[in-house]
Write a protein that holds these residues in place. Sequence first.
Motif, PDB file in Angstrom:
ATOM      1  N   ASP A 120       0.895  -1.214  -0.095  1.00 38.12           N
ATOM      2  CA  ASP A 120       0.309  -0.036  -0.107  1.00 38.12           C
ATOM      3  C   ASP A 120       0.966   1.245   0.041  1.00 38.12           C
ATOM      4  N   GLY A 124      -3.488   5.033  -0.121  1.00 41.75           N
ATOM      5  CA  GLY A 124      -5.055   4.216  -0.097  1.00 41.75           C
ATOM      6  C   GLY A 124      -5.633   4.161  -1.333  1.00 41.75           C
ATOM      7  N   VAL A 127      -3.772  -1.137  -3.545  1.00 42.16           N
ATOM      8  CA  VAL A 127      -3.009  -2.087  -3.062  1.00 42.16           C
ATOM      9  C   VAL A 127      -2.682  -3.192  -3.911  1.00 42.16           C
ATOM     10  N   SER A 151      -7.509  -4.693   2.556  1.00 42.56           N
ATOM     11  CA  SER A 151      -7.056  -3.582   1.974  1.00 42.56           C
ATOM     12  C   SER A 151      -8.276  -2.470   2.293  1.00 42.56           C
ATOM     13  N   ALA A 155     -10.036   1.330  -2.025  1.00 43.67           N
ATOM     14  CA  ALA A 155      -8.607   1.044  -2.764  1.00 43.67           C
ATOM     15  C   ALA A 155      -9.064   0.132  -3.971  1.00 43.67           C
ATOM     16  N   ARG A 157      -7.918  -3.108  -5.686  1.00 44.00           N
ATOM     17  CA  ARG A 157      -7.046  -4.308  -5.475  1.00 44.00           C
ATOM     18  C   ARG A 157      -6.721  -4.678  -6.801  1.00 44.00           C
TER      19      ARG A 157
END
Length: 374
Positions: A120, A124, A127, A151, A155, A157
């Motif tokens: 990360d 934010g 991730v 996460s 965020a 992913r």
Amino acid sequence: MAFRFLHTADWQIGKPFSNIVGDPGAELRSQRIKTVETIASLAHERQVDAVLVAGDAFDSNSVSDRTIVRTLEALAAFKGQWIFLPGNHDAALAHSVWTRIQAMGPAANVIIADKPEPLDLWSGRAVVLPAPLRRRREALDQTTWFVDAPSGDGACRIGLAHGSVANRLPGAAESSNEIPEDRSETANLCYLALGDWHGALKIAQRTYYSGTPEPDRHKANDAGSVYIVDIPGPRASEIVETVAVGHFRWNKVAVELVDGTCDRAIETLSDLAAGHRHQVVSLSLAGSVSFAERRRLESELRSWEARLHHLEIDDSALVDEPTSDDLDALDKSGFVRAAVERLRAKATNDGDPEAGAARMALRMMYLDHFSKGA
């Protein structure tokens, strides 16, 4: 929160190209690092947040320190985060190219993702979930942990892995380091960035292979590019742009010669060179030609070997069919002519086990005749 990154993989820096000797092989090796420089410049120009390298940045863990240093220098144009995932060629062993890089003290923006833990690094917005390989072949799926990986709210992913997506790649593809075809769904990923397959390919939902950015084999699989990926938000569809960065083009072509001439071979090579000068060509020839055309063909191919980056030729399926003019050029009478006629009788008799040897003997006589200026 939007996130933009460049997805690439399978650089295989240090690939030996042992079947291409001399300067052409050396230039192929050095070009791989120059292509990394191109990627770095592109990442800077397009203002990406990160470059994700999905495994096999290096061809092996035994590449030289000089190769490592030159590769790290090639990253300089992009000051954002470089995320390197160990793949099957450069697995995160106890002693690896990655431990050597760490000992060199790389720049702070060079991140070696050699542990299965969230990265990360973008306040934010995103991730990255890496699945590093710690040996060349892993028996278990290394992306399983993505499913429960934490996460932050909002965020994006992004999974980062190296291996074969189950049930999706062609049958001849390697099936080691298998990744489930639904991993992007089960792990709620915005994007799964993959390496291992050397062509650019969307393989499943939100799941992409970027392919190698610098082609390295005679295979029509859309190699030679990277992806610029925009994720507008955690629930938005990905926007993927393919950008060509490769320098060399690899072509494998088969040509059947007809009418006893080599014109088709010459036209094929001319067309390839007209499209792109930096060609690595594998040319297979079949059919039949006269001795005069065979001599012309060999002269033309020598010229093309100098003009193309590399030319390999397979003429095992090309048959000599000497004409009367060919044989007359050797001798019109006497002992030589009698020998020529006996060889010709063998050469034209498909049932004679020495037919091939007779054709070769005739051709050698013909070429020797002209090499002496007759």
